[in-house]
Design a protein around this motif. Sequence first.
Motif, PDB file in Angstrom:
ATOM      1  N   GLU A 281       0.803  -1.221   0.000  1.00 27.38           N
ATOM      2  CA  GLU A 281       0.000   0.000   0.000  1.00 27.38           C
ATOM      3  C   GLU A 281       0.839   1.276   0.000  1.00 27.38           C
ATOM      4  O   GLU A 281       0.335   2.350  -0.301  1.00 27.38           O
ATOM      5  N   LEU A 282       2.140   1.184   0.334  1.00 25.25           N
ATOM      6  CA  LEU A 282       3.000   2.369   0.315  1.00 25.25           C
ATOM      7  C   LEU A 282       3.780   2.513  -0.985  1.00 25.25           C
ATOM      8  O   LEU A 282       4.502   3.488  -1.166  1.00 25.25           O
ATOM      9  N   TYR A 283       3.631   1.567  -1.907  1.00 28.11           N
ATOM     10  CA  TYR A 283       4.318   1.637  -3.192  1.00 28.11           C
ATOM     11  C   TYR A 283       3.454   2.447  -4.156  1.00 28.11           C
ATOM     12  O   TYR A 283       2.285   2.119  -4.374  1.00 28.11           O
ATOM     13  N   HIS A 284       3.990   3.525  -4.717  1.00 28.27           N
ATOM     14  CA  HIS A 284       3.244   4.460  -5.578  1.00 28.27           C
ATOM     15  C   HIS A 284       1.982   4.959  -4.882  1.00 28.27           C
ATOM     16  O   HIS A 284       0.920   5.077  -5.505  1.00 28.27           O
ATOM     17  N   ALA A 285       2.099   5.265  -3.613  1.00 30.39           N
ATOM     18  CA  ALA A 285       0.943   5.633  -2.803  1.00 30.39           C
ATOM     19  C   ALA A 285       0.611   7.118  -2.914  1.00 30.39           C
ATOM     20  O   ALA A 285       1.495   7.972  -2.977  1.00 30.39           O
ATOM     21  N   SER A 286      -0.669   7.403  -2.907  1.00 29.76           N
ATOM     22  CA  SER A 286      -1.159   8.777  -2.840  1.00 29.76           C
ATOM     23  C   SER A 286      -1.203   9.208  -1.369  1.00 29.76           C
ATOM     24  O   SER A 286      -1.019   8.386  -0.459  1.00 29.76           O
ATOM     25  N   VAL A 287      -1.483  10.475  -1.138  1.00 26.66           N
ATOM     26  CA  VAL A 287      -1.616  10.974   0.223  1.00 26.66           C
ATOM     27  C   VAL A 287      -2.676  10.172   0.980  1.00 26.66           C
ATOM     28  O   VAL A 287      -2.453   9.749   2.116  1.00 26.66           O
TER      29      VAL A 287
ATOM     30  N   ASN B 298       8.498   9.077  -3.358  1.00 23.10           N
ATOM     31  CA  ASN B 298       7.916  10.285  -3.936  1.00 23.10           C
ATOM     32  C   ASN B 298       7.116   9.878  -5.167  1.00 23.10           C
ATOM     33  O   ASN B 298       7.383   8.825  -5.724  1.00 23.10           O
ATOM     34  N   PRO B 299       6.178  10.649  -5.601  1.00 27.17           N
ATOM     35  CA  PRO B 299       5.807  11.965  -5.089  1.00 27.17           C
ATOM     36  C   PRO B 299       4.909  11.923  -3.851  1.00 27.17           C
ATOM     37  O   PRO B 299       4.657  12.953  -3.239  1.00 27.17           O
ATOM     38  N   GLY B 300       4.450  10.746  -3.476  1.00 25.92           N
ATOM     39  CA  GLY B 300       3.502  10.628  -2.368  1.00 25.92           C
ATOM     40  C   GLY B 300       3.984  11.221  -1.064  1.00 25.92           C
ATOM     41  O   GLY B 300       3.225  11.896  -0.363  1.00 25.92           O
ATOM     42  N   PHE B 301       5.270  10.991  -0.720  1.00 25.50           N
ATOM     43  CA  PHE B 301       5.764  11.496   0.554  1.00 25.50           C
ATOM     44  C   PHE B 301       5.861  13.021   0.559  1.00 25.50           C
ATOM     45  O   PHE B 301       5.498  13.660   1.542  1.00 25.50           O
TER      46      PHE B 301
END
Length: 167
Positions: free
Chosen positions: A82-88, A111-114
Amino acid sequence: MKKLLICRHAKSSRDEPGLNDHERPLAKRGWRDAPLMAKRIKTNHIYPEQIISSDALRALQTAEVYLETFRKEDVIFEKTAELYHASVSDILEVVRHASDRVNTLFIFGHNPGFTDLINHLGESLDNLPTAAVFGFTFATNSWSKLSRENASFWLYDFPKNSSPKIF
């Protein structure tokens, strides 16, 4: 109070052009920067109670460097796709499901999520560099209630920072 440390994975290798993005390992610079940053955090007496990492190899390798720097047996470790290519909203969903017994949570991802998350929580940052860490404290006792309204800047550090601060 809850403390969240947002840790971008260290520099990844692009030496194998046909390699799937998810399987890219750390580059030499990443293997140098990840321990540097983990030691800086530990020197400042900041210890994770839980680490949640993207399941991408470069993020896992970065998180594992932190686990080796801290006492592994004292840290809950979890990996998630769930943290791979994750949105906000994806990242917030992962964080909001952390156990309320955990007060200091480190997340490892991309990034860019973080960078988007940092801006969503009220700070202004153009780009979270590789191996950088950005921290927030939250005036709440429950991860499920974290929001921009109860977020406060805690710390920001990155490998090329010539004057890292004691936090």
